[in-house]
Design an enzyme around this catalytic site. Structure first.
Site, mmCIF file in Angstrom:
data_model
loop_
_atom_site.group_PDB
_atom_site.id
_atom_site.type_symbol
_atom_site.label_atom_id
_atom_site.label_comp_id
_atom_site.label_asym_id
_atom_site.label_seq_id
_atom_site.Cartn_x
_atom_site.Cartn_y
_atom_site.Cartn_z
ATOM 1 N N GLY A 96 -52.339 7.808 80.363
ATOM 2 C CA GLY A 96 -51.991 6.512 79.790
ATOM 3 C C GLY A 96 -52.201 6.540 78.289
ATOM 4 O O GLY A 96 -52.263 7.607 77.679
ATOM 5 N N HIS A 97 -52.316 5.341 77.693
ATOM 6 C CA HIS A 97 -52.501 5.252 76.252
ATOM 7 C C HIS A 97 -53.855 5.788 75.814
ATOM 8 O O HIS A 97 -53.988 6.453 74.810
ATOM 9 C CB HIS A 97 -52.380 3.805 75.792
ATOM 10 N N ASP A 142 -53.992 -5.870 85.428
ATOM 11 C CA ASP A 142 -53.002 -4.802 85.277
ATOM 12 C C ASP A 142 -52.455 -4.392 86.638
ATOM 13 O O ASP A 142 -52.234 -3.213 86.900
ATOM 14 C CB ASP A 142 -53.643 -3.606 84.554
HETATM 15 P P1 ADP Z 1 -54.394 4.587 83.069
HETATM 16 O O1 ADP Z 1 -55.513 3.669 82.702
HETATM 17 O O2 ADP Z 1 -54.184 5.672 82.057
HETATM 18 O O3 ADP Z 1 -53.131 3.835 83.430
HETATM 19 P P2 ADP Z 1 -54.695 5.126 85.908
HETATM 20 O O4 ADP Z 1 -56.034 4.950 86.537
HETATM 21 O O5 ADP Z 1 -53.664 4.078 86.177
HETATM 22 O O6 ADP Z 1 -54.899 5.378 84.348
HETATM 23 O O7 ADP Z 1 -54.112 6.524 86.369
HETATM 24 C C1 ADP Z 1 -52.910 7.035 85.827
HETATM 25 C C2 ADP Z 1 -52.089 7.719 86.913
HETATM 26 O O8 ADP Z 1 -52.839 8.809 87.483
HETATM 27 C C3 ADP Z 1 -51.751 6.811 88.098
HETATM 28 O O9 ADP Z 1 -50.569 6.077 87.875
HETATM 29 C C4 ADP Z 1 -51.606 7.810 89.236
HETATM 30 O O10 ADP Z 1 -50.330 8.404 89.201
HETATM 31 C C5 ADP Z 1 -52.639 8.890 88.882
HETATM 32 N N1 ADP Z 1 -53.930 8.634 89.573
HETATM 33 C C6 ADP Z 1 -54.924 7.836 89.132
HETATM 34 N N2 ADP Z 1 -55.969 7.824 89.979
HETATM 35 C C7 ADP Z 1 -55.635 8.638 91.004
HETATM 36 C C8 ADP Z 1 -56.306 9.045 92.232
HETATM 37 N N3 ADP Z 1 -57.531 8.596 92.536
HETATM 38 N N4 ADP Z 1 -55.664 9.894 93.045
HETATM 39 C C9 ADP Z 1 -54.416 10.339 92.729
HETATM 40 N N5 ADP Z 1 -53.735 9.996 91.621
HETATM 41 C C10 ADP Z 1 -54.327 9.156 90.751
HETATM 42 MG MG MG Z 2 -52.581 2.702 85.048
#
Ligand code: ADP
Ligand code: MG
Length: 288
Positions: free
Chosen positions: A44-45, A163
């Site tokens: 992400g960002h 979010d």
């Molecule tokens: P950000 O705050 O950068 O948006 P996220 O927690 O949404 O971070 O995670 C970004 C991406 O990583 C998610 O959209 C998903 O595709 C992948 N992801 C995050 N957590 C998991 C997890 N526990 N298992 C598998 N994939 C994950």
């Molecule tokens: Mg996210």
């Protein structure tokens, strides 16, 4: 040796000497040296999530975990955000919320990482377009109901997610989804009932309710609005050509920055909404 044995025996018999403590291991503390990165799951960002194997024995039998960390150049405020995300997730126990496993602290004690369970199928945004043919309408309805259960629990604990979107809903298996990404989650005090934001540059504006856009206030009900947008994404099988951003951009034209928000508020106030998609049941549409 005989003396040692005797002393040991004495120790065992003596009621005054406490038994030797067995080595205590906190299962929520992960050591950095045993964490092997396999691949990046998402970025992400501010942060990134990596798939790692936690392998203290070094023989690749260790478990797979998802590890969230901040990008190196991000300042104090973001590192506070991750610490807050850790505190929130640690306190949540629900079958539709991603499970907290622990933390990993850098040697200096500075950077901290969040260790979660790894959900191999990724987010709905990755999963649904690829698995459209084997995902029935009733499965989509079940996913929506599960997100609703998770959000209801979150609200009961007085948290606002802020979010909720398909990109932040993770797929455990064909039948089960879990809410993830608590990076923007805020706690609300009972008497206030809302959370105010002052400077949020990376707002997922197309998922936001009008009061979030105009007053920068987030209520539990603002999450319900985002849930409606998420339901729309689900019924669209997260087709990127039909995404909320695409649909609202068609309504407001090409804009940037603050102008996007001003025009978005205007079309929402005129009563314009995301369209009803083919095959979307009446009742389902009424929630979006
Ligand atoms: P950000 O705050 O950068 O948006 P996220 O927690 O949404 O971070 O995670 C970004 C991406 O990583 C998610 O959209 C998903 O595709 C992948 N992801 C995050 N957590 C998991 C997890 N526990 N298992 C598998 N994939 C994950
Ligand atoms: Mg996210």
């Amino acid at each position: 040796r005989a003396i040692v044995r005797d002393i040991d025996k004495l120790e065992e018999q003596s009621p005054f000497i406490p038994p030797k403590p067995t080595a205590e291991v906190d299962p929520t503390v992960f050591e950095k040296r045993f964490l092997r990165m396999i691949r990046v799951l998402g970025e992400g960002h501010f942060g990134k999530v990596e798939l790692c194997r936690y392998d203290p024995r070094g023989d690749r039998t260790g478990e797979l975990v998802a590890v969230k960390s901040l990008k190196p150049d991000k300042g104090d405020e973001q590192s506070n955000n991750l610490s807050r995300e850790i505190d929130v997730l640690k306190a949540l126990y629900h079958e539709n919320i991603v499970k907290y496993k622990g933390i990993c602290q850098e040697e200096g004690g500075q950077a901290i990482k969040l260790i979660m369970e790894y959900l191999p199928l990724g987010s709905l945004k990755e999963y649904l377009p690829r698995n459209k043919s084997r995902t029935s309408l009733s499965t989509l309805l079940s996913y929506s109901a599960q997100i609703c259960e998770g959000m209801d629990y979150l609200g009961s604990r007085n948290y606002i997610h802020r979010d909720l979107a398909a990109r932040n809903v993770l797929v455990e298996n064909e039948r089960t989804v879990k809410i993830g990404d608590f990076g923007l989650t805020k706690s609300i005090k009972d008497n206030e009932g809302y959370y105010t934001v002052k400077d949020d540059h990376d707002s997922p504006v197309f998922w936001y309710a009008p009061e979030c856009l105009t007053l920068c206030k987030f209520y539990l009900a603002s999450d319900v609005w985002s849930f409606g947008v998420t339901m729309y994404e689900i019924i669209a099988y997260c087709d990127s050509t039909k995404s909320p951003m695409m649909r609202f951009s068609e309504m407001i034209g090409r804009t940037q920055g603050q102008m996007t928000i001003i025009r978005l508020v205007k079309v929402l106030q005129e009563g314009k909404r995301l369209p009803r998609l083919e095959g979307c049941p009446d009742l389902y549409f009424s929630f979006t």
